[in-house]
Write a protein that holds these residues in place. Sequence first.
Motif, mmCIF file in Angstrom:
data_model
loop_
_atom_site.group_PDB
_atom_site.id
_atom_site.type_symbol
_atom_site.label_atom_id
_atom_site.label_comp_id
_atom_site.label_asym_id
_atom_site.label_seq_id
_atom_site.Cartn_x
_atom_site.Cartn_y
_atom_site.Cartn_z
ATOM 1 N N ARG A 155 -7.127 -1.583 -15.333
ATOM 2 C CA ARG A 155 -6.881 -2.345 -16.559
ATOM 3 C C ARG A 155 -7.600 -1.683 -17.736
ATOM 4 O O ARG A 155 -7.112 -1.684 -18.855
ATOM 5 N N PHE A 156 -8.780 -1.126 -17.459
ATOM 6 C CA PHE A 156 -9.572 -0.420 -18.462
ATOM 7 C C PHE A 156 -10.029 0.914 -17.892
ATOM 8 O O PHE A 156 -10.374 1.001 -16.711
ATOM 9 N N LYS A 157 -10.042 1.926 -18.730
ATOM 10 C CA LYS A 157 -10.580 3.222 -18.321
ATOM 11 C C LYS A 157 -12.090 3.281 -18.494
ATOM 12 O O LYS A 157 -12.757 4.092 -17.861
ATOM 13 N N ARG A 158 -12.596 2.417 -19.363
ATOM 14 C CA ARG A 158 -14.028 2.421 -19.660
ATOM 15 C C ARG A 158 -14.469 1.022 -20.021
ATOM 16 O O ARG A 158 -13.769 0.289 -20.722
ATOM 17 N N LEU A 159 -15.638 0.643 -19.528
ATOM 18 C CA LEU A 159 -16.263 -0.617 -19.891
ATOM 19 C C LEU A 159 -17.597 -0.326 -20.569
ATOM 20 O O LEU A 159 -18.263 0.670 -20.268
ATOM 21 N N MET A 160 -17.978 -1.214 -21.479
ATOM 22 C CA MET A 160 -19.311 -1.141 -22.076
ATOM 23 C C MET A 160 -20.002 -2.486 -21.868
ATOM 24 O O MET A 160 -19.425 -3.543 -22.162
ATOM 25 N N PHE A 161 -21.202 -2.418 -21.333
ATOM 26 C CA PHE A 161 -22.004 -3.618 -21.098
ATOM 27 C C PHE A 161 -23.372 -3.457 -21.734
ATOM 28 O O PHE A 161 -23.958 -2.374 -21.697
ATOM 29 N N ALA A 162 -23.884 -4.548 -22.289
ATOM 30 C CA ALA A 162 -25.296 -4.663 -22.618
ATOM 31 C C ALA A 162 -25.851 -5.747 -21.708
ATOM 32 O O ALA A 162 -25.419 -6.903 -21.780
ATOM 33 N N VAL A 204 -13.282 4.192 -13.287
ATOM 34 C CA VAL A 204 -13.584 3.461 -14.512
ATOM 35 C C VAL A 204 -15.007 3.801 -14.924
ATOM 36 O O VAL A 204 -15.961 3.483 -14.204
ATOM 37 N N SER A 205 -15.164 4.458 -16.066
ATOM 38 C CA SER A 205 -16.491 4.845 -16.527
ATOM 39 C C SER A 205 -17.153 3.680 -17.252
ATOM 40 O O SER A 205 -16.509 2.660 -17.559
ATOM 41 N N ALA A 206 -18.437 3.824 -17.550
ATOM 42 C CA ALA A 206 -19.175 2.733 -18.193
ATOM 43 C C ALA A 206 -20.260 3.286 -19.100
ATOM 44 O O ALA A 206 -20.864 4.322 -18.813
ATOM 45 N N TYR A 207 -20.473 2.582 -20.199
ATOM 46 C CA TYR A 207 -21.629 2.797 -21.076
ATOM 47 C C TYR A 207 -22.505 1.573 -20.911
ATOM 48 O O TYR A 207 -22.064 0.446 -21.167
ATOM 49 N N LEU A 208 -23.754 1.780 -20.499
ATOM 50 C CA LEU A 208 -24.641 0.662 -20.187
ATOM 51 C C LEU A 208 -25.852 0.669 -21.101
ATOM 52 O O LEU A 208 -26.540 1.688 -21.234
ATOM 53 N N ALA A 209 -26.096 -0.474 -21.726
ATOM 54 C CA ALA A 209 -27.286 -0.671 -22.540
ATOM 55 C C ALA A 209 -28.171 -1.715 -21.868
ATOM 56 O O ALA A 209 -27.676 -2.703 -21.321
ATOM 57 N N HIS A 210 -29.468 -1.483 -21.904
ATOM 58 C CA HIS A 210 -30.444 -2.425 -21.346
ATOM 59 C C HIS A 210 -31.136 -3.127 -22.507
ATOM 60 O O HIS A 210 -31.685 -2.485 -23.402
ATOM 61 N N ASN A 211 -31.097 -4.464 -22.500
ATOM 62 C CA ASN A 211 -31.751 -5.260 -23.540
ATOM 63 C C ASN A 211 -32.918 -6.029 -22.946
ATOM 64 O O ASN A 211 -32.851 -6.477 -21.792
ATOM 65 N N MET A 212 -33.960 -6.232 -23.738
ATOM 66 C CA MET A 212 -35.026 -7.146 -23.324
ATOM 67 C C MET A 212 -35.732 -7.704 -24.549
ATOM 68 O O MET A 212 -35.826 -7.056 -25.592
ATOM 69 N N THR A 213 -36.196 -8.942 -24.406
ATOM 70 C CA THR A 213 -37.006 -9.586 -25.424
ATOM 71 C C THR A 213 -38.468 -9.267 -25.149
ATOM 72 O O THR A 213 -38.903 -9.241 -23.995
ATOM 73 N N VAL A 214 -39.215 -9.025 -26.217
ATOM 74 C CA VAL A 214 -40.629 -8.669 -26.082
ATOM 75 C C VAL A 214 -41.472 -9.731 -26.786
ATOM 76 O O VAL A 214 -41.229 -10.072 -27.947
ATOM 77 N N THR A 215 -42.462 -10.247 -26.069
ATOM 78 C CA THR A 215 -43.423 -11.206 -26.609
ATOM 79 C C THR A 215 -44.824 -10.746 -26.212
ATOM 80 O O THR A 215 -44.983 -9.777 -25.459
ATOM 81 N N PRO A 216 -45.868 -11.432 -26.703
ATOM 82 C CA PRO A 216 -47.215 -11.069 -26.247
ATOM 83 C C PRO A 216 -47.372 -11.135 -24.729
ATOM 84 O O PRO A 216 -48.233 -10.456 -24.167
ATOM 85 N N ALA A 217 -46.521 -11.921 -24.049
ATOM 86 C CA ALA A 217 -46.645 -12.080 -22.599
ATOM 87 C C ALA A 217 -46.200 -10.845 -21.824
ATOM 88 O O ALA A 217 -46.673 -10.614 -20.704
ATOM 89 N N ASN A 218 -45.266 -10.053 -22.364
ATOM 90 C CA ASN A 218 -44.783 -8.903 -21.589
ATOM 91 C C ASN A 218 -44.891 -7.574 -22.338
ATOM 92 O O ASN A 218 -44.418 -6.551 -21.843
ATOM 93 N N LEU A 219 -45.516 -7.576 -23.520
ATOM 94 C CA LEU A 219 -45.645 -6.336 -24.277
ATOM 95 C C LEU A 219 -46.342 -5.246 -23.473
ATOM 96 O O LEU A 219 -45.911 -4.086 -23.469
ATOM 97 N N ASP A 220 -47.402 -5.602 -22.759
ATOM 98 C CA ASP A 220 -48.156 -4.571 -22.037
ATOM 99 C C ASP A 220 -47.399 -4.023 -20.824
ATOM 100 O O ASP A 220 -47.808 -3.023 -20.241
#
Length: 464
Positions: A155-162, A204-220
């Motif tokens: 259905r798609f030749k390429r998918l993009m996910f974040a 089917v190829s893919a472009y993958l992005a990794h997202n994360m929220t940063v707070t004082p709890a996980n900055l280190d």
Amino acid sequence: MGALRRLDDRTRPEQRELAGRLAERWAGLPPWLRTANQSIGRRTSGCEGTHGVFPRCNLACTPCYHGAEANRVRVDGGHTKREVARQMDHLDHRRGPWQNVQLIGGEVTLLGPEAHGDALEEMVRRRRKPMSMTHGDVDYDYVRRLAVRPDGTRRFKRLMFAAHFDSLMFGRRGAERPASEGALHGHRARFVAHLTRLRREHGVSAYLAHNMTVTPANLDQVPELVRSCARQGWRMMSFQPAAFQGNSNRWRESYRDIDADDVWRAIEQGVGARLPYRAVQVGDVRCNRSSQGLFVDSRWIPLLDDRDPRDLRVRDAVFRHFGGLNWEVRPWLALMRAGRAVTAHPSAVPLAVAWLARLTRRAGGPRRLLRGDIRPVTFVMHRFMDAADVRPAWDLLERGRWSEDAAQREVQERLLGCSYHMAHPETGRLVPACAQHAVFDPLENRRLAGLLPLDGSPEVSHGR
């Protein structure tokens, strides 16, 4: 003659329509953003996103940028398809073709794979480059059914996910309450493995992005996360310092105890290299930083060093001669467009050759570049604003007034310079993302809760 004219139009380095829209976007930027390194209006019109298409989510995040009303709205594939088509029509009209758009709301995999695919097709049909935003807690069968029809054709030749993974998210299978970012590394790798398998088995190829929220709890924990996961298969790693947006019941910490520089230093520590972000700017530097490069084995090399004037001359030449060139086409067409651009601007050739030589030296020489494990990875930071700051600043802008307060005026400047917009075709407007979340989302979600009420049946994630 008609065929030759069409071929001439298709192989033109900068398509007339896109070049016109980029020029309009550049002219519409606030004067303080029309800088030598600004890509908005020269390489891109900016990012786009959906709104009001599927607000509901099945994880609990702290913070959550959606209001409490979001989970009172039923996920409905027909509604999603209609709204996506309506919003994409407006974006295509305002921003021109082949801009990047995010299929975003609550959790996209609460749509079945067929409905999810319908939404992506509406976006492609309206000349967008869609990326689905997900929490990544999905099975292989879901991504296969999204990309491949029941008869086995693609259905798609390429998918993009974040895919958003961080220890501030609760309810993920096998990591309901993760104690650390490290506890999620296997989940991150599992998601990448799904898309790797999809390419191997179905092409089917893919472009993958990794997202994360940063707070004082996980900055280190950011440096270790980058060291462990940057080469898993992600093309982008994006970090968002937390903002007080959305559901106030999910606010846990004093998010303003850390700033943009703290987060960027943590990313650099994990990469093991300086991340030059001033060579190319997307929108306002107070909102966005990005640094494009590639790993050569374990060493990360920037494509452009913002302290090297030779690299900046390459950037200027790209903006000037190749800014509106869409490379994401068939290889023969990309080559023809590039060939015409080089023929028209032969001075770009020695610049490109010298740049490639510098990149090769930075990577450790031609042997390392040719034989090493090469992985392009872009590092990005998006800094959203607090709703309590956005609402009064937006209200003043709506009334055509500038604040006399310096902090509030900065918020107004950032809203006017936003690179990420949502379409409101009913009013003919494009709304900055921070204003969308702070001002428009609560009203929309209350309206949608009446239009698409929950029917009392248990929520089932089609991604699980």
